[in-house]
Design a protein around this motif. Structure first.
Motif, PDB file in Angstrom:
ATOM      1  N   ARG A 298      -0.743  10.403  -0.529  1.00  0.00           N
ATOM      2  CA  ARG A 298      -1.504   9.473   0.307  1.00  0.00           C
ATOM      3  C   ARG A 298      -2.107   8.318  -0.493  1.00  0.00           C
ATOM      4  O   ARG A 298      -2.004   7.152  -0.063  1.00  0.00           O
ATOM      5  CB  ARG A 298      -2.606  10.229   1.053  1.00  0.00           C
ATOM      6  CG  ARG A 298      -3.487   9.321   1.904  1.00  0.00           C
ATOM      7  CD  ARG A 298      -4.493  10.114   2.710  1.00  0.00           C
ATOM      8  NE  ARG A 298      -5.390   9.247   3.461  1.00  0.00           N
ATOM      9  CZ  ARG A 298      -6.262   9.673   4.359  1.00  0.00           C
ATOM     10  NH1 ARG A 298      -6.366  10.969   4.629  1.00  0.00           N
ATOM     11  NH2 ARG A 298      -7.044   8.817   5.003  1.00  0.00           N
ATOM     12  N   PRO A 299      -2.759   8.539  -1.662  1.00  0.00           N
ATOM     13  CA  PRO A 299      -3.373   7.410  -2.374  1.00  0.00           C
ATOM     14  C   PRO A 299      -2.373   6.318  -2.742  1.00  0.00           C
ATOM     15  O   PRO A 299      -2.663   5.127  -2.572  1.00  0.00           O
ATOM     16  CB  PRO A 299      -3.974   8.077  -3.619  1.00  0.00           C
ATOM     17  CG  PRO A 299      -4.192   9.504  -3.223  1.00  0.00           C
ATOM     18  CD  PRO A 299      -3.054   9.833  -2.320  1.00  0.00           C
ATOM     19  N   ALA A 300      -1.193   6.708  -3.242  1.00  0.00           N
ATOM     20  CA  ALA A 300      -0.204   5.706  -3.640  1.00  0.00           C
ATOM     21  C   ALA A 300       0.314   4.935  -2.433  1.00  0.00           C
ATOM     22  O   ALA A 300       0.539   3.717  -2.505  1.00  0.00           O
ATOM     23  CB  ALA A 300       0.953   6.375  -4.378  1.00  0.00           C
ATOM     24  N   LEU A 301       0.508   5.619  -1.315  1.00  0.00           N
ATOM     25  CA  LEU A 301       0.979   4.937  -0.117  1.00  0.00           C
ATOM     26  C   LEU A 301      -0.072   3.959   0.396  1.00  0.00           C
ATOM     27  O   LEU A 301       0.246   2.836   0.804  1.00  0.00           O
ATOM     28  CB  LEU A 301       1.329   5.959   0.966  1.00  0.00           C
ATOM     29  CG  LEU A 301       2.591   6.789   0.726  1.00  0.00           C
ATOM     30  CD1 LEU A 301       2.716   7.902   1.760  1.00  0.00           C
ATOM     31  CD2 LEU A 301       3.836   5.901   0.765  1.00  0.00           C
ATOM     32  N   GLU A 302      -1.339   4.362   0.364  1.00  0.00           N
ATOM     33  CA  GLU A 302      -2.400   3.461   0.818  1.00  0.00           C
ATOM     34  C   GLU A 302      -2.525   2.245  -0.114  1.00  0.00           C
ATOM     35  O   GLU A 302      -2.783   1.129   0.352  1.00  0.00           O
ATOM     36  CB  GLU A 302      -3.720   4.213   0.898  1.00  0.00           C
ATOM     37  CG  GLU A 302      -3.761   5.218   2.050  1.00  0.00           C
ATOM     38  CD  GLU A 302      -5.069   5.959   2.160  1.00  0.00           C
ATOM     39  OE1 GLU A 302      -5.436   6.333   3.283  1.00  0.00           O
ATOM     40  OE2 GLU A 302      -5.727   6.159   1.107  1.00  0.00           O
ATOM     41  N   GLU A 303      -2.316   2.464  -1.397  1.00  0.00           N
ATOM     42  CA  GLU A 303      -2.356   1.347  -2.343  1.00  0.00           C
ATOM     43  C   GLU A 303      -1.234   0.360  -2.044  1.00  0.00           C
ATOM     44  O   GLU A 303      -1.443  -0.865  -2.054  1.00  0.00           O
ATOM     45  CB  GLU A 303      -2.244   1.878  -3.770  1.00  0.00           C
ATOM     46  CG  GLU A 303      -2.320   0.788  -4.831  1.00  0.00           C
ATOM     47  CD  GLU A 303      -2.218   1.360  -6.232  1.00  0.00           C
ATOM     48  OE1 GLU A 303      -2.035   0.560  -7.177  1.00  0.00           O
ATOM     49  OE2 GLU A 303      -2.298   2.602  -6.394  1.00  0.00           O
ATOM     50  N   TRP A 304      -0.037   0.888  -1.778  1.00  0.00           N
ATOM     51  CA  TRP A 304       1.082   0.006  -1.441  1.00  0.00           C
ATOM     52  C   TRP A 304       0.831  -0.751  -0.141  1.00  0.00           C
ATOM     53  O   TRP A 304       1.104  -1.952  -0.039  1.00  0.00           O
ATOM     54  CB  TRP A 304       2.382   0.815  -1.319  1.00  0.00           C
ATOM     55  CG  TRP A 304       3.471   0.002  -0.680  1.00  0.00           C
ATOM     56  CD1 TRP A 304       4.115  -1.089  -1.194  1.00  0.00           C
ATOM     57  CD2 TRP A 304       4.007   0.191   0.632  1.00  0.00           C
ATOM     58  NE1 TRP A 304       5.024  -1.584  -0.293  1.00  0.00           N
ATOM     59  CE2 TRP A 304       4.979  -0.821   0.833  1.00  0.00           C
ATOM     60  CE3 TRP A 304       3.767   1.111   1.648  1.00  0.00           C
ATOM     61  CZ2 TRP A 304       5.703  -0.925   2.022  1.00  0.00           C
ATOM     62  CZ3 TRP A 304       4.492   1.005   2.825  1.00  0.00           C
ATOM     63  CH2 TRP A 304       5.443   0.007   3.003  1.00  0.00           C
TER      64      TRP A 304
END
Length: 626
Positions: free
Chosen positions: A152-158
């Motif tokens: 989730r964190p990486a997807l939200e960053e993208w």
């Protein structure tokens, strides 16, 4: 003991009209005694899915995790309440998960909420790989992404970097849930849309196949009849969940049958192909499935000493589909694995596609493959002529349909061709999807075909085939699709990616050749003037590296050539089949290139047969300027 509770809410007493009702009958019948088992590497970074029960640790560093039907049902009901609260009924929801059990919660939660699941590959965390994901988000009007805690964190960053934060949000299904006991089944029927299966559409234009609950029930029954499936079936596999073979064959059919399924991730399988055979042995698997390349990988990578302790005698059905089924692969398996219990009659070659939910035809259970030799020149002239002998093109039959109406039709005039005449394969029946999401023109063109005498509508598969003694054989493809490792890749996508590498890259033609396995060849026109100091050999390597990385191609040949080498129509359309023939006949003068050895040998053989003498390598220094 199976659950003794009353019927799940929303469960119909009559024949189920939707897939959720059919699946929940088996939830009631089997509880947590049956379910899905995931075999993961001990050193994997992500933890077990919520609700999963940890199983034994294997001696080679693998752990089993099991999610029973009842627990999965409970988690799906809780997620459904959450999705309903966010107003996602009849809205598309993107599912981005690593391989594992948590995907099941996300997918079935969408079905239970009457949301439209959109399974897709979890993209690598770089801008290039997010391109396809972004196109799906735009095409399906995605506002929510379901994923796991770790990603989730990486997807939200993208999403923030791409300007999508606020418009598209992520929901972590491992930690967020609603009250499962508050769920009530929404009204659903055969025409209710269940999910979108996105194909690798042309650049910028992804196509979402609209699969309904009725399609799932019809194809589930097709598969059940062909494999003789029951609650006692034990499936084993590794195909990814976003692939139609993996999604329908591995994650939907087990709940339709009420049987156990054991799986691992494609990456884990590729790292150690013997694990697949060990899973079959350990769990007494009765059915497994894979594109042909998976069986080839096992043949190449499994060592003789790894056969010790294997036992494949439990298998009844070994399905091979999603790409051309190769006679040499089947025969090599027969010989290599006979000592550990493999029998030729276990093979079930099959044919299918996302537009038909999954299965179209398959060999009858227990009959094994039908392999025939056909005259290659006659096939090119759209006639199947048996030609036993070493020079024949050996094809594997893909069986017969169970209840679908499958025709071989002249694609130009819509006239059905006789047996042993080559034409386009057309299909109609309950497994055929409703069309492409928000693409009315493409839907009419592909799903709305009528024969010359007005019979229809049929799905045009774009595949060339013929029948011989009632068996369907696949002879090639009309549409410019390249199938590599079971994945469909549009030729124009490869060509666009290659042109973007350098200003010197011009028109291109990408196509596949059969050099024992499917190899991709890119014929790329270049301007020596625009190369501006970049050596053409270096440019060929740049193009090869970029295209191979973008499309995950294990074998890619790149040929640089001058303007006019790529065949085009008078209107400028690329003629890939003609360019492919020019390449094989050695008629394309190369300025530079990197050609795989198997492809080079195939080209030399073809050129020798036609008397063209093989490929000509131009003197780059004397190549004409453009």
């Amino acid at each position: 003991m199976p659950s003794q509770a009353g019927p799940p809410r929303g469960l119909r007493a009559d024949r189920p009209a939707d897939f959720v009702s059919a699946a929940r009958r088996n939830v009631l019948l089997h509880g947590d005694e049956r379910g899905f088992t995931f075999v993961r590497e001990q050193r994997a970074r992500t933890g077990p899915a919520a609700g999963a029960v940890a199983g034994p640790v294997w001696g080679r560093g693998y752990r089993e995790e099991t999610l029973g039907f009842a627990e999965m049902d409970r988690r799906a009901r809780g997620l459904a309440r959450l999705l309903e609260g966010r107003g996602l009924r009849d809205r598309a929801v993107l599912l981005l998960y690593p391989e594992g059990l948590e995907f099941l919660t996300g997918f079935y939660g969408c079905l239970y909420a009457r949301a439209i699941a959109v399974p897709a590959p979890l993209p690598a965390l770089d801008a290039e790989r997010f391109g396809r994901t972004r196109r799906i988000i735009d095409d399906a009007d995605i506002t929510w992404i379901l994923t796991d805690t770790a990603h989730r964190p990486a997807l939200e960053e993208w999403l923030a970097e791409d300007g999508l934060d606020g418009r598209v949000r992520c929901l972590d299904t491992e930690t967020e849930s609603g009250d499962p006991d508050a769920w009530t089944a929404p009204e659903m029927g055969p025409d209710t849309l269940a999910f979108l299966q996105y194909t690798s559409g042309s650049t910028g234009e992804p196509k979402g196949v609209m699969v309904s609950h009725g399609n799932l029930l019809h194809n589930g029954e097709e598969i059940k009849r062909r494999i003789g499936g029951s609650g006692e079936t034990v499936g084993v596999g590794w195909v990814p969940h976003y692939h139609d073979m993996g999604l329908v064959g591995q994650f939907l059919e087990p709940l339709y049958l009420g049987c156990r399924y054991v799986f691992t991730s494609p990456i884990t399988f590729i790292k150690r192909p013997a694990l697949w055979l060990e899973m079959i042995t350990r769990h007494r698997g009765t059915i497994t499935l894979s594109p042909n390349f998976g069986y080839d990988l096992v043949l190449r990578r499994v060592k003789d000493e790894q056969l010790d302790g294997l036992d494949l005698t439990s298998l009844r059905t070994v399905k091979n589909g999603a790409e051309p089924v190769r006679a040499a692969t089947l025969e090599s398996w027969n010989e290599r694995f006979a000592p550990v219990g493999f029998r030729p009659e276990m093979w079930m070659p099959c044919y299918g596609m996302a537009e038909t939910t999954l299965l179209i035809t398959a060999a009858p259970l227990g009959t094994g493959p039908v392999i025939r030799g056909f005259d290659a020149e006659a096939l090119a002239q759209e006639k199947a002529v048996l030609a036993p002998g070493g020079a024949a093109r050996r094809l594997v039959g893909c069986g017969r349909p169970v209840t679908l109406d499958v025709r071989v039709v002249d694609p130009a005039g819509g006239v059905p061709v006789e047996d042993e005449g080559v034409g386009e394969i057309w299909v109609r029946g309950g497994s055929v999807a409703a069309g492409y999401w928000k693409k009315a023109d493409e839907t009419r063109e592909t799903f709305g075909a009528f024969t010359a005498d007005g019979d229809g509508p049929f799905l045009r598969t774009g595949d060339l085939g013929f029948t011989c003694d009632g068996e369907l054989f696949i002879a090639g493809r009309i549409k410019d699709l390249i199938i590599v490792n079971g994945r469909n890749i549009h030729a124009q996508d490869i060509e666009e990616a290659a042109r973007a590498v350098h200003p010197a890259a011009g028109a291109a033609a990408a196509f596949a050749v059969d050099a024992g396995t499917e190899h991709v060849v890119l014929v790329q026109e270049v301007s020596t003037r625009l190369a501006r100091g970049t050596a053409l050999d270096e440019l060929a390597m740049l193009i090869k590296a970029r295209v191979a990385r973008t499309f995950e191609l294990p074998a890619l040949s790149v040929v640089l050539c001058g303007r006019g080498s790529v065949r085009r129509t008078t209107s400028g359309k690329t003629q890939r089949r003609h360019t492919r023939q020019d390449f094989l006949d050695g008629r394309i003068t190369e300025l530079a290139g990197h050609v795989e050895s198997g492809v080079a040998a195939l080209r030399d053989t073809a050129a020798e047969a036609t008397g063209t003498g093989g490929a000509e390598r131009a003197d780059v220094d004397s190549a004409p300027e453009e």
